[in-house]
Every structure is written in structure tokens, then in C-alpha cells.
Motif scaffolding. Sequence first.
Motif, PDB file in Angstrom:
ATOM      1  N   SER A   1       5.262  30.490  50.227  1.00  0.00           N
ATOM      2  CA  SER A   1       4.984  30.877  48.850  1.00  0.00           C
ATOM      3  C   SER A   1       3.664  31.629  48.770  1.00  0.00           C
ATOM      4  O   SER A   1       2.654  31.181  49.334  1.00  0.00           O
ATOM      5  CB  SER A   1       4.922  29.630  47.956  1.00  0.00           C
ATOM      6  N   PHE A   2       3.681  32.769  48.079  1.00  0.00           N
ATOM      7  CA  PHE A   2       2.481  33.611  47.968  1.00  0.00           C
ATOM      8  C   PHE A   2       2.368  34.164  46.555  1.00  0.00           C
ATOM      9  O   PHE A   2       3.369  34.549  45.932  1.00  0.00           O
ATOM     10  CB  PHE A   2       2.537  34.778  48.962  1.00  0.00           C
TER      11      PHE A   2
ATOM     12  N   LYS B   1      10.327  38.780  42.603  1.00  0.00           N
ATOM     13  CA  LYS B   1      10.350  37.319  42.783  1.00  0.00           C
ATOM     14  C   LYS B   1      11.783  36.804  42.945  1.00  0.00           C
ATOM     15  O   LYS B   1      12.077  36.022  43.861  1.00  0.00           O
ATOM     16  CB  LYS B   1       9.677  36.655  41.578  1.00  0.00           C
ATOM     17  N   GLU B   2      12.684  37.268  42.085  1.00  0.00           N
ATOM     18  CA  GLU B   2      14.068  36.804  42.142  1.00  0.00           C
ATOM     19  C   GLU B   2      14.754  37.254  43.426  1.00  0.00           C
ATOM     20  O   GLU B   2      15.495  36.489  44.058  1.00  0.00           O
ATOM     21  CB  GLU B   2      14.844  37.303  40.917  1.00  0.00           C
ATOM     22  N   GLN B   3      14.534  38.490  43.820  1.00  0.00           N
ATOM     23  CA  GLN B   3      15.175  39.018  45.019  1.00  0.00           C
ATOM     24  C   GLN B   3      14.662  38.336  46.285  1.00  0.00           C
ATOM     25  O   GLN B   3      15.413  38.106  47.243  1.00  0.00           O
ATOM     26  CB  GLN B   3      14.952  40.525  45.112  1.00  0.00           C
TER      27      GLN B   3
ATOM     28  N   GLU C   1       9.083  32.605  48.187  1.00  0.00           N
ATOM     29  CA  GLU C   1       8.680  32.474  46.789  1.00  0.00           C
ATOM     30  C   GLU C   1       7.483  33.367  46.501  1.00  0.00           C
ATOM     31  O   GLU C   1       6.470  33.318  47.202  1.00  0.00           O
ATOM     32  CB  GLU C   1       8.308  31.029  46.461  1.00  0.00           C
ATOM     33  N   PHE C   2       7.619  34.196  45.467  1.00  0.00           N
ATOM     34  CA  PHE C   2       6.500  34.937  44.916  1.00  0.00           C
ATOM     35  C   PHE C   2       6.103  34.269  43.601  1.00  0.00           C
ATOM     36  O   PHE C   2       6.965  33.951  42.768  1.00  0.00           O
ATOM     37  CB  PHE C   2       6.877  36.391  44.623  1.00  0.00           C
ATOM     38  N   THR C   3       4.816  34.058  43.402  1.00  0.00           N
ATOM     39  CA  THR C   3       4.320  33.611  42.103  1.00  0.00           C
ATOM     40  C   THR C   3       3.527  34.749  41.479  1.00  0.00           C
ATOM     41  O   THR C   3       2.943  35.569  42.178  1.00  0.00           O
ATOM     42  CB  THR C   3       3.436  32.361  42.233  1.00  0.00           C
ATOM     43  N   LEU C   4       3.546  34.794  40.162  1.00  0.00           N
ATOM     44  CA  LEU C   4       2.903  35.899  39.446  1.00  0.00           C
ATOM     45  C   LEU C   4       1.494  35.506  39.024  1.00  0.00           C
ATOM     46  O   LEU C   4       1.306  34.514  38.328  1.00  0.00           O
ATOM     47  CB  LEU C   4       3.726  36.303  38.227  1.00  0.00           C
ATOM     48  N   ASN C   5       0.514  36.307  39.447  1.00  0.00           N
ATOM     49  CA  ASN C   5      -0.889  36.034  39.129  1.00  0.00           C
ATOM     50  C   ASN C   5      -1.453  37.218  38.345  1.00  0.00           C
ATOM     51  O   ASN C   5      -2.051  38.129  38.905  1.00  0.00           O
ATOM     52  CB  ASN C   5      -1.694  35.809  40.414  1.00  0.00           C
ATOM     53  N   LEU C   6      -1.217  37.209  37.042  1.00  0.00           N
ATOM     54  CA  LEU C   6      -1.715  38.279  36.174  1.00  0.00           C
ATOM     55  C   LEU C   6      -3.166  38.006  35.826  1.00  0.00           C
ATOM     56  O   LEU C   6      -3.503  36.984  35.235  1.00  0.00           O
ATOM     57  CB  LEU C   6      -0.877  38.353  34.895  1.00  0.00           C
TER      58      LEU C   6
END
Length: 611
Positions: free
Chosen positions: A420-421, A438-440, A447-452
Motif C-alpha cells: 500500500s502506497f 486506485k481501482e485499477q 493499494e493506492f491511497t489518496l493524499n491530497l
Amino acid sequence: MNMKFTFPALAVMAALTHSAYAADLPADLEWISNMNEPLFASPEAKFGGTLRTYMASFPQTLRSVGPDANSGLRHYFMDGVPKLAARHPNTGKWIPQLAESWAFDEDNQTVYFKLNPKAKWSDGEKVTADDYLFMLKYYRSKDIIDPWYNDFFTEKIEDVVKFDEYTIAIKSAVKKSHDELMVQINLPSNGLQPRPEHFFKPQKDDNKDGIDDNFVRRYNFKGEPTTGPYFMDKVEKGKSVTFKHVGQDWWGYGNPYYQHRYNVERVRITVIRDSDIAMKHFEKGNLDVFGVILPNLWHDKTNTQPYKDGYIDKFWGYNQVVQGAGGLWMNTAQPLLNDRNVRAGITYATDFDGMISNVLRGDYVRKPHGLGSGHGGYDLPDVKAPKFDPELAAKYFEQAGFTQIGPDGIRMNSKGERLSFGITYGYQPNTPRIAYLKEQAKQAGLEFTLNLVDGSSAFKYVLEKKHQLAFLTMGGGEIPAYWEYLHSDNAKPQTNNHTNYQSPEMDKLINAYLAEFDVAKKQDISHDILKKVSDEFLIVPGYMVPYTREAYWRWMKYPMPGMTKQTEVMFSVVDLATFWIDEKVKKETLAAMDKGQTFDPVTVIDDTYKL
């Protein structure tokens, strides 16, 4: 061109070792000015009016160098102001800016410049050779806390020489072709332009290098004088910044290439943190222009009543600008990302092509390489970005030890570490794009997490190397720059080595690239560098946008055709700025709106320079 000298060039080189020494100018230099290139602005342009635009966040500094300067308004003080010379935006020939003419030494390291004696700083002080001598002192000083400029002006620029008040020479540390010398000296972002010594004079006498020891703090929110047509006139911290034109007697208008440009009298940039709210302000007439490059803006949100009534026009113009490095940058100093197999897996599990097709409506184009394109012979021929392949990605992940699948479908290794990154980004409209990635990625057990991170803070976050993955695109020059992105010496905070990559083999290639004079050999080394970047899976190539799309109130005018090959933004005073405001049309439009009168809707497609 070969130069003739009336005395040995060795004497000149001896003079070049003492920048403050008034050296003797070689005789019989062949001076170049290129004053016969076609003009690209319109004599119909009118002077006056205020361009009202916005920015998403207030800059963390008004300095042009030092911490956080990259994410501020540096382009108003450095990137977008006159250099000694510049490329003609269509022919590519070098044309005068601060210099009236230039000449090349036979050593292939030195270029001589005759400065325009009419050039002035925006505070009225003259621009002289002394400002270039101070420039070298300024950029070499540790007090500015900017390693990139310290290195560039120490390792790339050997010396600056004053011959008289308006004649200088700049010597490169290594031999280069004439064109490469001009690129190095006049690259918009390298800062090789005069610095106003009268403005940066230290407060104390004990500054050994002539630069204030407290430089960063002292100048954090002081707008410095520029040689360009606009200066910072008013700052409301956190709210707005206003730039004002020096006036129609600006020294640059004596240059035909500057005539009929920079036509607005003021530029007011207001902070509006939400782009949707900004667009509402625009449609109410509180802003004059609005960028609509985003597919949902162009296709969906520019069909409201002001567009249908012909009050607001739309413009789509193609360019041929260099595409900089960009995509998904992997911070190799972070846990797991120092493993090539993990980076390879991430590369094949990242579906940029699907994002372009499904989220971006096919409008954008995939970058062929993470370090950009449009560099001619420096680019790898026939290179293509890696395709999305979750099965291949899974194989790489398994080689990295991520052989187990958790209950949520995300891979784990024997230590229980999840694959996960976080992806750091700074622009809310990018959220759907990264959400698609993220979904793909789940198809490969990633796993991709979103860091806005808000606005300019995002770039600061990346500069400080806090990110794991960074969704980021950089600007680019016509000759690729590799040291800043890839050299071990630059793998530290506050630099553009966003991958934190360190490799003696890469360092050797970059050093050879920087030292090579022969263009063909230099391009071969460039190919080796690009291959190694691909082999190491350091950047997942992202997308590029070879055009601008803008909406504007009908009083905004521009030449026809509006685009040049190098136009990046139509309505910006730090680009070519050939637009103007027609106050008569503005009054006509506002009166028509009050009466309920309408105009025919207008959409302009300028494909003059579409490849």
C-alpha cells in the motif's frame, strides 16, 4: 561562426578569471542580433484595463529563490521576465531581450553580450553589467538556501566578466555548441539574468559574501524589482496580489519583438481555493478568463447561459512546447520503494491509458517517457510508455516477496506488510483520475491511497521528500536536464530529485552528459540515461496536454491566429502576452447584458500548430 581575434585568446581567458576586472573586449567579434524575424503581436492591440484572474492558494513566499520559491509567483520575477535573448516562438531563432546583440568566442565556452543601455529595473534603476556580476555572487551564496542554484552557478557557470557598463561575457564551465550555450544562458528557470544589487544590499557590514545572512526571512514577502513590464504593486496576504505595468514608456517597447505585448495595465490575482467557486465568479463577470483544459469543464460546464448568450467565448489552441518530466514519481528512500521489483510492479499496475480514455475523454496524450518528450534527438526514438498489465505487475510483486493476498485483496509479504502506497497530489480535480488508478491497481493486489495536500503545500511536501508516490508534472527545457532529477548529490530535501534516486552508474552518465561537447555523442548519452530510468522504474509516465483551452469574456482580444508554437497560456502576462482588453467591447457587453440582448456563441479552434 568562427571569430577572429587581434590578440591571443589566452589573454581573454586570463581576464575571465577575474569577474570584477574590466577586461579588454576582443576585436573582430561577429555580433548577432537577428532583428528581421517575423513579428507575432498585433498592432491592433490596445493598452489598459485590469486582467482579473485567480490562484488556488496564497504563495508561501514572494522570493524567486530559496525554500518554497518554486511553488510561489517566481514566474513573475524570474521565469517570465526578459533574459539576455530568447527563442522566437515560431522560427526558433534567438532574438534580443536584455541584450541588443551577442557574439561567440572560439573557445566554445564564452558568449559576449552588449546590453540594452535603455533597460531599467521596475524601480527605475539602470540595468548594468554590475547587476550580472552581483548575480554570480547572489546565486553562489549559501545564504539563499537553494542548492540547485548554488550548484548551477558554481559548476555550470565559470565566470561573468564586465568589459564596460553595458558589455559582459558569460563563460560556461564546459564546452558547448553555440546553440547549447545560448540555451544554458537563457533558460527561463535557471535564473541567469541580472539581480538588483541595490535591492538586495545587506543590512549589516559583516556579510562576507555580500548577501544578507538572514536572506530567506528578510525577503520572504518582499516583491523584488524586475526588468519586465510588471512589478508587484499590492499584496494582501492570504487574499490577493496585484501587479502593475511600469507604463507605456517601459524600456522593452523599444524592441520590435516586445511591441504590442503586455497590454493590460494591471493584473489582479485573487485567492479562490475552490475551482468550482472560481468558475462561478468567472461566469458572473468577476474574473476575465478561466482555464478549461479539464475535459469536464470543456465538454460539460461551458454550456451554461453566459456561453449560449455569447457573453463568454471559448478557445482551443494547439502548441508544440516541450513536455516536461511527469507522472507518478517513486520516492526510493521510502520503505519498499527501494526494491526495483516493487517499482516495476507499480509501473505495470498503474493504468494511465485507461484513465485518459475513461476519465479524460481521450483528450490527453500519454507521455512516452517519464522524463518528458519534445527534445528532438535527445529523446529515445520510438519509445512507448509501459502498458497496464496487472498480471505482469503481480509477477514482479511476487518476486519482491508479496506472495500472500489479504482478505481485502491487497498483497502482503511474510512480515505482514501490505502493498500500500499513498499518492500525493495538490489539485482537487485530479481526485477522480487518481481514484481510477486506485481501482485499477487492485487487480494486481496493490493499494493506492489518496493524499491530497492543498495547493503550493503539496509541492513543499514533495520537496521535503515526505511522499511515497507523487502525482506531479514538471516544466521542461529543450535540452533535457538530468542532474536535478537523478544525480546522487541532489538526493536531499528542497531539490527536484523527487525519486531520491542514488546510483554511481547514473551519476557517471550524468557527469559525462554534462561534459560532452559533441551534440551527437551527448544525445547518445541521453539515450543511455533514459534507458536506465526506464529500467529502474523510477517514474510511471503520465500524460501530456499539447494545447491550451480557455474561456474568456468577449472583451478579451488576441491576434489571429492566436497561437504560436510556444504559446502555453493565451491570457497570461508571463507567457507571450499578445492579448488585450477592449474596453469599448466590455461596455457594449455589459450594457447588452443589462438589456437582455445576446450575441452569437463563439468557439475558436486554432490548430495552426497541431502535430
